[in-house]
Motif scaffolding. Structure first.
Motif, PDB file in Angstrom:
ATOM      1  N   VAL B 207     -27.024-160.357 -26.625  1.00 12.55           N
ATOM      2  CA  VAL B 207     -28.347-160.822 -27.048  1.00 12.55           C
ATOM      3  C   VAL B 207     -28.356-162.334 -26.833  1.00 12.55           C
ATOM      4  O   VAL B 207     -27.303-162.947 -26.711  1.00 12.55           O
ATOM      5  N   THR B 208     -29.542-162.908 -26.801  1.00 12.28           N
ATOM      6  CA  THR B 208     -29.591-164.357 -26.619  1.00 12.28           C
ATOM      7  C   THR B 208     -29.792-165.011 -27.989  1.00 12.28           C
ATOM      8  O   THR B 208     -30.415-164.430 -28.881  1.00 12.28           O
ATOM      9  N   SER B 209     -29.272-166.220 -28.097  1.00 12.84           N
ATOM     10  CA  SER B 209     -29.434-166.921 -29.378  1.00 12.84           C
ATOM     11  C   SER B 209     -30.920-167.194 -29.622  1.00 12.84           C
ATOM     12  O   SER B 209     -31.380-167.156 -30.757  1.00 12.84           O
ATOM     13  N   ALA B 210     -31.689-167.405 -28.536  1.00 14.03           N
ATOM     14  CA  ALA B 210     -33.125-167.659 -28.696  1.00 14.03           C
ATOM     15  C   ALA B 210     -33.809-166.469 -29.363  1.00 14.03           C
ATOM     16  O   ALA B 210     -34.641-166.627 -30.252  1.00 14.03           O
ATOM     17  N   ALA B 211     -33.440-165.257 -28.922  1.00 15.70           N
ATOM     18  CA  ALA B 211     -34.053-164.056 -29.499  1.00 15.70           C
ATOM     19  C   ALA B 211     -33.663-163.926 -30.970  1.00 15.70           C
ATOM     20  O   ALA B 211     -34.498-163.580 -31.817  1.00 15.70           O
ATOM     21  N   ILE B 212     -32.411-164.228 -31.287  1.00 11.74           N
ATOM     22  CA  ILE B 212     -31.970-164.122 -32.682  1.00 11.74           C
ATOM     23  C   ILE B 212     -32.711-165.133 -33.553  1.00 11.74           C
ATOM     24  O   ILE B 212     -33.208-164.792 -34.630  1.00 11.74           O
ATOM     25  N   LEU B 213     -32.789-166.368 -33.069  1.00 10.33           N
ATOM     26  CA  LEU B 213     -33.451-167.405 -33.865  1.00 10.33           C
ATOM     27  C   LEU B 213     -34.889-166.998 -34.175  1.00 10.33           C
ATOM     28  O   LEU B 213     -35.365-167.174 -35.291  1.00 10.33           O
ATOM     29  N   ALA B 239     -19.550-164.277 -31.189  1.00  9.80           N
ATOM     30  CA  ALA B 239     -19.973-165.368 -30.288  1.00  9.80           C
ATOM     31  C   ALA B 239     -19.933-164.993 -28.806  1.00  9.80           C
ATOM     32  O   ALA B 239     -20.868-165.325 -28.071  1.00  9.80           O
ATOM     33  N   PRO B 240     -18.892-164.282 -28.326  1.00 10.72           N
ATOM     34  CA  PRO B 240     -18.880-163.967 -26.887  1.00 10.72           C
ATOM     35  C   PRO B 240     -20.031-163.060 -26.447  1.00 10.72           C
ATOM     36  O   PRO B 240     -20.304-162.950 -25.254  1.00 10.72           O
ATOM     37  N   TYR B 241     -20.687-162.411 -27.392  1.00 14.29           N
ATOM     38  CA  TYR B 241     -21.772-161.480 -27.038  1.00 14.29           C
ATOM     39  C   TYR B 241     -23.149-162.123 -27.198  1.00 14.29           C
ATOM     40  O   TYR B 241     -24.167-161.480 -26.999  1.00 14.29           O
ATOM     41  N   ILE B 242     -23.158-163.370 -27.616  1.00  9.55           N
ATOM     42  CA  ILE B 242     -24.447-164.036 -27.828  1.00  9.55           C
ATOM     43  C   ILE B 242     -24.622-165.114 -26.764  1.00  9.55           C
ATOM     44  O   ILE B 242     -23.835-166.052 -26.685  1.00  9.55           O
ATOM     45  N   ARG B 243     -25.652-164.924 -25.947  1.00  6.82           N
ATOM     46  CA  ARG B 243     -25.885-165.875 -24.845  1.00  6.82           C
ATOM     47  C   ARG B 243     -26.605-167.096 -25.369  1.00  6.82           C
ATOM     48  O   ARG B 243     -27.704-166.987 -25.918  1.00  6.82           O
ATOM     49  N   ASP B 244     -25.992-168.242 -25.169  1.00  4.59           N
ATOM     50  CA  ASP B 244     -26.611-169.480 -25.633  1.00  4.59           C
ATOM     51  C   ASP B 244     -27.757-169.896 -24.723  1.00  4.59           C
ATOM     52  O   ASP B 244     -27.830-169.473 -23.571  1.00  4.59           O
ATOM     53  N   THR B 245     -28.610-170.733 -25.246  1.00  2.00           N
ATOM     54  CA  THR B 245     -29.681-171.316 -24.432  1.00  2.00           C
ATOM     55  C   THR B 245     -29.039-172.170 -23.334  1.00  2.00           C
ATOM     56  O   THR B 245     -28.160-172.981 -23.635  1.00  2.00           O
ATOM     57  N   PRO B 246     -29.450-172.008 -22.061  1.00  2.00           N
ATOM     58  CA  PRO B 246     -28.857-172.832 -21.005  1.00  2.00           C
ATOM     59  C   PRO B 246     -29.007-174.326 -21.338  1.00  2.00           C
ATOM     60  O   PRO B 246     -30.050-174.730 -21.867  1.00  2.00           O
ATOM     61  N   PRO B 247     -27.981-175.128 -21.041  1.00  2.00           N
ATOM     62  CA  PRO B 247     -28.010-176.543 -21.444  1.00  2.00           C
ATOM     63  C   PRO B 247     -29.241-177.305 -20.947  1.00  2.00           C
ATOM     64  O   PRO B 247     -29.811-178.115 -21.685  1.00  2.00           O
ATOM     65  N   ASP B 248     -29.686-177.009 -19.695  1.00  2.00           N
ATOM     66  CA  ASP B 248     -30.856-177.744 -19.179  1.00  2.00           C
ATOM     67  C   ASP B 248     -32.112-177.375 -19.972  1.00  2.00           C
ATOM     68  O   ASP B 248     -32.951-178.227 -20.272  1.00  2.00           O
ATOM     69  N   VAL B 249     -32.207-176.094 -20.337  1.00  2.00           N
ATOM     70  CA  VAL B 249     -33.375-175.645 -21.121  1.00  2.00           C
ATOM     71  C   VAL B 249     -33.324-176.266 -22.518  1.00  2.00           C
ATOM     72  O   VAL B 249     -34.344-176.708 -23.063  1.00  2.00           O
ATOM     73  N   LEU B 250     -32.132-176.314 -23.074  1.00  2.00           N
ATOM     74  CA  LEU B 250     -31.963-176.883 -24.414  1.00  2.00           C
ATOM     75  C   LEU B 250     -32.392-178.355 -24.435  1.00  2.00           C
ATOM     76  O   LEU B 250     -33.138-178.787 -25.320  1.00  2.00           O
ATOM     77  N   LYS B 251     -31.968-179.088 -23.403  1.00  2.00           N
ATOM     78  CA  LYS B 251     -32.331-180.513 -23.339  1.00  2.00           C
ATOM     79  C   LYS B 251     -33.842-180.656 -23.171  1.00  2.00           C
ATOM     80  O   LYS B 251     -34.468-181.516 -23.783  1.00  2.00           O
ATOM     81  N   PHE B 252     -34.397-179.780 -22.341  1.00  2.00           N
ATOM     82  CA  PHE B 252     -35.847-179.821 -22.123  1.00  2.00           C
ATOM     83  C   PHE B 252     -36.590-179.555 -23.448  1.00  2.00           C
ATOM     84  O   PHE B 252     -37.530-180.279 -23.799  1.00  2.00           O
ATOM     85  N   LEU B 253     -36.140-178.538 -24.185  1.00  5.11           N
ATOM     86  CA  LEU B 253     -36.820-178.200 -25.446  1.00  5.11           C
ATOM     87  C   LEU B 253     -36.719-179.349 -26.450  1.00  5.11           C
ATOM     88  O   LEU B 253     -37.661-179.610 -27.199  1.00  5.11           O
ATOM     89  N   LYS B 254     -35.580-180.018 -26.447  1.00  3.44           N
ATOM     90  CA  LYS B 254     -35.441-181.167 -27.358  1.00  3.44           C
ATOM     91  C   LYS B 254     -36.451-182.253 -27.001  1.00  3.44           C
ATOM     92  O   LYS B 254     -37.031-182.890 -27.873  1.00  3.44           O
ATOM     93  N   GLU B 255     -36.643-182.437 -25.696  1.00  8.25           N
ATOM     94  CA  GLU B 255     -37.605-183.450 -25.265  1.00  8.25           C
ATOM     95  C   GLU B 255     -39.031-183.020 -25.606  1.00  8.25           C
ATOM     96  O   GLU B 255     -39.849-183.833 -26.039  1.00  8.25           O
ATOM     97  N   VAL B 256     -39.313-181.740 -25.424  1.00  7.50           N
ATOM     98  CA  VAL B 256     -40.650-181.220 -25.748  1.00  7.50           C
ATOM     99  C   VAL B 256     -40.951-181.455 -27.235  1.00  7.50           C
ATOM    100  O   VAL B 256     -42.087-181.732 -27.618  1.00  7.50           O
TER     101      VAL B 256
END
Lengths: 121, 356
Positions: B207-213, B239-256
């Motif tokens: 599952v993705t961490s975004a979906a869980i959040l 943790a190995p089964y949870i896909r994190d938000t890709p780093p570029d997307v994460l940085k983008f969301l922080k900027e947004v």
């Protein structure tokens, strides 16, 4: 109650790329199609109506209010959709990808105003 | 003999203790008299998650023996005690609730023979000196000095205590009862969410961490806690089964997040949410964006692939752009969609991303 074809042509005369204007009844029937090019296909019509219904449902469920202007852009086409406040009629303006969205937004609003003030037959 | 490091000065001592108990770290409550040590141990009681099975050992004070649901383990034979405690830990493996041992006044022989060998889940009260505890085989990594008393944390601090800090910040002016309620509520949420995610993973690869959040309505610090406590309570690392938000997307969301008019941003890869950020309280499930895009893509054969969508509602604009990912936003109605799109394109470019 639909818009005069001449009025549509006058309003959209300086809008490059527009192909058709569709007037929908409150029951989502196509009342009128005015085309400057190819008439819209069934898939496009059901897509426009489907999106409009979906947005309306999402907005109602989340309390974000009724939708106003909707713009869908795909690789080859742009569609603007606007429901008139009066009578529940809706207009969809479809055009080629290069159609200017800002200008078509103004034109569509102009046409809705015409529809509401009785520039329709 | 080495002295344990003091708890970090900036950290709230209660947050530090809550974190230690919640993470099932081993603690020694030391005081000059058993009564003072017991009183300190009872102070920690509200930090112990309700779902844990309390296992009371040693010189159990009367007030402790009435704790609801507690199991009492009496006797001083180190071998028998070790067997009994180990058996209780083993029962966790077959689905019993995680246990929390509280050992009142263990003799040095029990500290070295039983407690020192357990890697988690116990609190001991003692009048033994620090040197005696260390001689009994305990490495005291951190110490909270409390006048004549002290609480030693046997395990090194390795996990973040952001959630605990937030709990004490939020209940700074509240009564102990309210604090207890907030602590227990968070602990129950973490426990239940862990079970739900674990069960969900039985039918999916990841599952993705975004979906869980989004689906669980939690923040990243709570997800971090779910994973930590899951490892400590259930010995299961999700943790190995949870896909994190890709780093570029994460940085983008922080900027947004710095754009004041954006209330919600969601990023999808295909139909999988890979980034989700809610900046203000607004209700709009992100799957609604996918529903709209699915409908807007119906005329693909004649109109080509979906590129963007914009709808003005009474209070917000719904804006969706297709690019490397599918980017969706709920933006205040005062925002100009054209200007916003240009701004988003600029931000995406800064992170090597783009929209069509």
């Amino acid at each position: 109650m639909v818009l005069e074809n001449q009025l549509i042509l006058d309003v959209l005369s300086d809008l490059t790329g527009w192909e058709s204007l569709i007037v929908f009844s409150p029951r989502e029937e196509v009342l009128q199609v005015t085309s400057a090019g190819a008439a819209p296909d069934d898939a496009l019509l059901s897509c426009v109506l489907g999106v409009a219904a979906r947005v309306k449902a999402c907005a109602a469920k989340t309390g974000l209010g009724a939708p106003g202007l909707t713009i869908i852009e795909s690789a080859a086409r742009k569609v603007l959709f606007l429901e008139a406040a009066r009578d529940g009629l809706a207009l969809a303006l479809s055009g080629r990808a290069e159609m200017n969205v800002a200008l078509s937004r103004i034109k569509l609003i102009e046409l809705v105003k015409e529809l509401e003030k009785g520039g329709a037959r | 003999m080495s002295r344990p490091a003091p708890a970090p000065a900036a950290a709230n001592p209660n947050a530090c203790l809550l974190s230690a108990v919640w993470n099932r770290n081993r603690l020694v409550v030391q005081a000059p008299t058993p009564a003072e040590a017991n009183a300190l141990a009872f102070h920690l009681r509200i930090f112990i998650p309700r779902y844990r099975q309390l296992l009371l050992c040693g010189d159990i004070p009367k007030e402790a023996s009435f704790l609801s649901g507690a199991r009492l383990l009496r006797g001083d034979d180190p071998e028998a005690l070790r067997e009994a405690v180990l058996q209780s830990f083993e029962e966790e493996e077959i689905g019993s609730p995680p246990i929390q041992v509280i050992y009142f006044q263990p003799p040095a022989a029990i500290v070295s023979g039983v407690l020192a060998g357990l890697d988690r889940g116990w609190i001991a009260t003692t009048c033994l000196a620090r040197a005696e505890l260390q001689k009994a085989g305990l490495t005291l990594h951190r110490a909270l000095e409390l006048g004549r008393s002290a609480i030693f944390i046997v395990d090194p601090a390795t996990e973040s205590s952001k959630l605990e800090d937030m709990i004490f910040e939020q209940t700074r002016d509240s009564s102990r009862e309210v604090q207890q309620y907030v602590i227990q509520m968070n602990q129950s949420q973490v426990y239940l969410a862990f079970q739900a995610i674990r069960d969900e993973l039985q039918t999916r690869d990841s599952v993705t961490s975004a979906a869980i959040l989004e689906e669980y309505g939690i923040r990243q610090r709570t997800l971090d806690k779910i994973l930590t406590v899951g490892r400590r309570d259930h010995r299961l690392d999700l943790a190995p089964y949870i896909r994190d938000t890709p780093p570029d997307v994460l940085k983008f969301l922080k900027e947004v997040g710095r754009v004041k008019t954006v209330d919600l941003a969601a990023v999808f890869e295909g139909e999988t949410p890979v980034g989700y950020a809610k900046f203000r309280e607004v209700v709009f499930p992100s799957r609604y964006f996918l529903d709209i895009v699915a409908m807007a893509s119906l005329a693909r054969e004649t109109s080509g692939a979906f590129r963007s969508f914009e709808a003005g509602l009474e209070t917000h604009h719904l804006l969706i752009y297709q690019g490397d990912y599918l980017y969706a936003f709920l933006v205040d109605i005062q925002e100009n969609p054209f200007r916003f799109r240009i701004e988003i394109e600029r931000m995406l470019a800064g992170h090597g991303l783009k929209i069509r």
